[in-house]
Design a protein around this motif. Sequence first.
Motif, PDB file in Angstrom:
ATOM      1  N   ILE A   1      -3.436   2.508  -3.566  1.00 54.29           N
ATOM      2  CA  ILE A   1      -2.916   3.817  -3.177  1.00 54.29           C
ATOM      3  C   ILE A   1      -3.927   4.562  -2.311  1.00 54.29           C
ATOM      4  N   LEU A   2      -3.435   5.149  -1.224  1.00 48.52           N
ATOM      5  CA  LEU A   2      -4.234   6.026  -0.375  1.00 48.52           C
ATOM      6  C   LEU A   2      -3.923   7.470  -0.750  1.00 48.52           C
ATOM      7  N   PHE A   3      -4.946   8.237  -1.070  1.00 45.77           N
ATOM      8  CA  PHE A   3      -4.771   9.651  -1.389  1.00 45.77           C
ATOM      9  C   PHE A   3      -5.177  10.466  -0.161  1.00 45.77           C
ATOM     10  N   ASP A   4      -4.183  11.034   0.505  1.00 48.64           N
ATOM     11  CA  ASP A   4      -4.410  11.828   1.714  1.00 48.64           C
ATOM     12  C   ASP A   4      -4.832  13.232   1.290  1.00 48.64           C
ATOM     13  N   CYS A   5      -6.124  13.522   1.419  1.00 49.63           N
ATOM     14  CA  CYS A   5      -6.700  14.751   0.864  1.00 49.63           C
ATOM     15  C   CYS A   5      -6.738  15.880   1.899  1.00 49.63           C
ATOM     16  N   PRO A   6      -6.912  17.121   1.444  1.00 56.36           N
ATOM     17  CA  PRO A   6      -6.993  18.267   2.367  1.00 56.36           C
ATOM     18  C   PRO A   6      -8.247  18.205   3.235  1.00 56.36           C
ATOM     19  N   GLY A   7      -8.271  19.061   4.269  1.00 58.12           N
ATOM     20  CA  GLY A   7      -9.371  19.030   5.223  1.00 58.12           C
ATOM     21  C   GLY A   7     -10.446  20.071   4.995  1.00 58.12           C
ATOM     22  N   GLN A   8     -10.361  20.845   3.912  1.00 54.29           N
ATOM     23  CA  GLN A   8     -11.398  21.846   3.644  1.00 54.29           C
ATOM     24  C   GLN A   8     -12.659  21.147   3.148  1.00 54.29           C
ATOM     25  N   ILE A   9     -13.728  21.253   3.913  1.00 53.94           N
ATOM     26  CA  ILE A   9     -14.937  20.487   3.632  1.00 53.94           C
ATOM     27  C   ILE A   9     -15.596  20.907   2.328  1.00 53.94           C
TER      28      ILE A   9
ATOM     29  N   VAL B   1       5.919   8.836   0.973  1.00 55.51           N
ATOM     30  CA  VAL B   1       4.879   9.061  -0.029  1.00 55.51           C
ATOM     31  C   VAL B   1       5.465   8.854  -1.418  1.00 55.51           C
ATOM     32  N   MET B   2       4.644   8.312  -2.308  1.00 58.58           N
ATOM     33  CA  MET B   2       5.104   8.100  -3.678  1.00 58.58           C
ATOM     34  C   MET B   2       4.949   9.365  -4.518  1.00 58.58           C
ATOM     35  N   ALA B   3       4.114  10.302  -4.050  1.00 59.11           N
ATOM     36  CA  ALA B   3       3.945  11.588  -4.727  1.00 59.11           C
ATOM     37  C   ALA B   3       3.475  12.607  -3.699  1.00 59.11           C
ATOM     38  N   ASP B   4       3.927  13.843  -3.846  1.00 57.15           N
ATOM     39  CA  ASP B   4       3.596  14.905  -2.901  1.00 57.15           C
ATOM     40  C   ASP B   4       3.210  16.151  -3.691  1.00 57.15           C
ATOM     41  N   ILE B   5       1.979  16.614  -3.502  1.00 58.89           N
ATOM     42  CA  ILE B   5       1.489  17.764  -4.264  1.00 58.89           C
ATOM     43  C   ILE B   5       2.321  19.014  -3.996  1.00 58.89           C
ATOM     44  N   ARG B   6       3.024  19.052  -2.872  1.00 60.53           N
ATOM     45  CA  ARG B   6       3.847  20.220  -2.553  1.00 60.53           C
ATOM     46  C   ARG B   6       5.018  20.378  -3.520  1.00 60.53           C
TER      47      ARG B   6
ATOM     48  N   VAL C   1       0.858  -1.184   0.000  1.00 60.83           N
ATOM     49  CA  VAL C   1       0.000   0.000   0.000  1.00 60.83           C
ATOM     50  C   VAL C   1       0.892   1.232   0.000  1.00 60.83           C
ATOM     51  N   GLN C   2       0.552   2.204  -0.840  1.00 59.29           N
ATOM     52  CA  GLN C   2       1.335   3.432  -0.919  1.00 59.29           C
ATOM     53  C   GLN C   2       0.431   4.642  -0.699  1.00 59.29           C
ATOM     54  N   VAL C   3       1.061   5.777  -0.419  1.00 65.04           N
ATOM     55  CA  VAL C   3       0.315   6.993  -0.091  1.00 65.04           C
ATOM     56  C   VAL C   3       0.728   8.125  -1.020  1.00 65.04           C
ATOM     57  N   VAL C   4      -0.260   8.904  -1.435  1.00 62.98           N
ATOM     58  CA  VAL C   4      -0.025  10.140  -2.183  1.00 62.98           C
ATOM     59  C   VAL C   4      -0.557  11.297  -1.346  1.00 62.98           C
ATOM     60  N   ASN C   5       0.277  12.280  -1.074  1.00 68.36           N
ATOM     61  CA  ASN C   5      -0.169  13.451  -0.317  1.00 68.36           C
ATOM     62  C   ASN C   5      -0.771  14.482  -1.264  1.00 68.36           C
ATOM     63  N   LEU C   6      -2.042  14.809  -1.037  1.00 64.68           N
ATOM     64  CA  LEU C   6      -2.716  15.820  -1.853  1.00 64.68           C
ATOM     65  C   LEU C   6      -3.041  17.076  -1.054  1.00 64.68           C
ATOM     66  N   ASP C   7      -2.422  17.227   0.103  1.00 61.95           N
ATOM     67  CA  ASP C   7      -2.653  18.418   0.926  1.00 61.95           C
ATOM     68  C   ASP C   7      -1.490  19.387   0.736  1.00 61.95           C
ATOM     69  N   PRO C   8      -1.704  20.473   0.000  1.00 63.74           N
ATOM     70  CA  PRO C   8      -0.601  21.416  -0.252  1.00 63.74           C
ATOM     71  C   PRO C   8      -0.202  22.217   0.981  1.00 63.74           C
ATOM     72  N   ALA C   9      -0.962  22.074   2.078  1.00 64.41           N
ATOM     73  CA  ALA C   9      -0.628  22.780   3.315  1.00 64.41           C
ATOM     74  C   ALA C   9      -0.058  21.842   4.370  1.00 64.41           C
ATOM     75  N   ALA C  10       0.175  20.585   4.012  1.00 67.53           N
ATOM     76  CA  ALA C  10       0.700  19.617   4.987  1.00 67.53           C
ATOM     77  C   ALA C  10       2.096  20.030   5.434  1.00 67.53           C
ATOM     78  N   GLU C  11       2.387  19.757   6.695  1.00 68.42           N
ATOM     79  CA  GLU C  11       3.696  20.117   7.234  1.00 68.42           C
ATOM     80  C   GLU C  11       4.616  18.910   7.346  1.00 68.42           C
ATOM     81  N   HIS C  12       4.094  17.812   7.870  1.00 68.93           N
ATOM     82  CA  HIS C  12       4.927  16.609   7.987  1.00 68.93           C
ATOM     83  C   HIS C  12       4.033  15.389   8.145  1.00 68.93           C
ATOM     84  N   PHE C  13       4.565  14.234   7.821  1.00 67.93           N
ATOM     85  CA  PHE C  13       3.894  12.958   8.058  1.00 67.93           C
ATOM     86  C   PHE C  13       4.961  11.900   8.265  1.00 67.93           C
TER      87      PHE C  13
END
Length: 285
Positions: free
Chosen positions: A103-111, A50-55, A34-46
């Motif tokens: 793949i898990l896409f970690d999305c932003p928190g803006q509802i 990640v296989m891809a980072d929107i930042r 299982v892999q993760v893609v970060n889609l939160d452009p405001a993320a600070e750390h995890f």
Amino acid sequence: MPRYAQLVMGPAGSGKSTYCSTMIQHAEAISRSVQVVNLDPAAEHFDYPVMADIRELIQVDDVMEDDSLKFGPNGGLVFCMEYFANNFDWLEECLGHVEDDYILFDCPGQIELYTHLPVMKQLAEQLQQWEFRVCGVFLVDSQFMVESFKFISGVMAALSAMVALEIPQVNIMTKMDLLNPKAKKEIEKYLDPDMYSMMEDNSTTLRSKKFNKLTKAICGLIDDYSMVRFLPFDRTDEEGINIVLQHIDFSIQYGEDLEFKEPKETEEEPSNTNYDEFFQDKVDY
């Protein structure tokens, strides 16, 4: 073969990154990739790779510092996601074309991204065009769901995402491990709720005469069609984590296209000659 994706969604602070981290650890324990893609452009750390980072494509801080845009945090994040939607080729290049990806896409928190803005809908459709089977995973913090009126608000948020994205969705109450025993017992009724019984709640929070009819209609809609149910998520409970993963796998039909492995042939046990002769003698007799 198809590929598989979870869009991990939910309000800010609902535990999306913790969910991804827990799933990564659980997948390693059961020998799944299982892999993760970060889609939160405001993320600070995890705390997971990640296989891809929107930042790498765009960051909220850069947008906010641009004098020509003059966006605040929320406006900057929406701008980043709209820019991302116009550059899906970047994501396609990062994902590659490996079959059987999960793949898990970690999305932003803006509802608003899951209610009325088209970005996440466009992402889901694009992933489906890339032969992904997509499931939405909507997280809600269990600590804020122990009262009826808050629960109904959480249900409506989850329902809005379901309607907007039009993909299979599994709804999860996170941070169950942080609840005290009394709260855990109280929240059990919200996992598979009887919405009509909530109308009989002794508290005054659902007894506003002005909105009583509207509240009844909302509760009736949710209850009659069984539209929203929640699964508990306790990151310390391996069995509970596995149950959540099974629900998600079922919704995206994970494993149906995996090749069947035949069991190894075992050598036939040598027959007991003495026993056979004894049995034959008895039969002849």
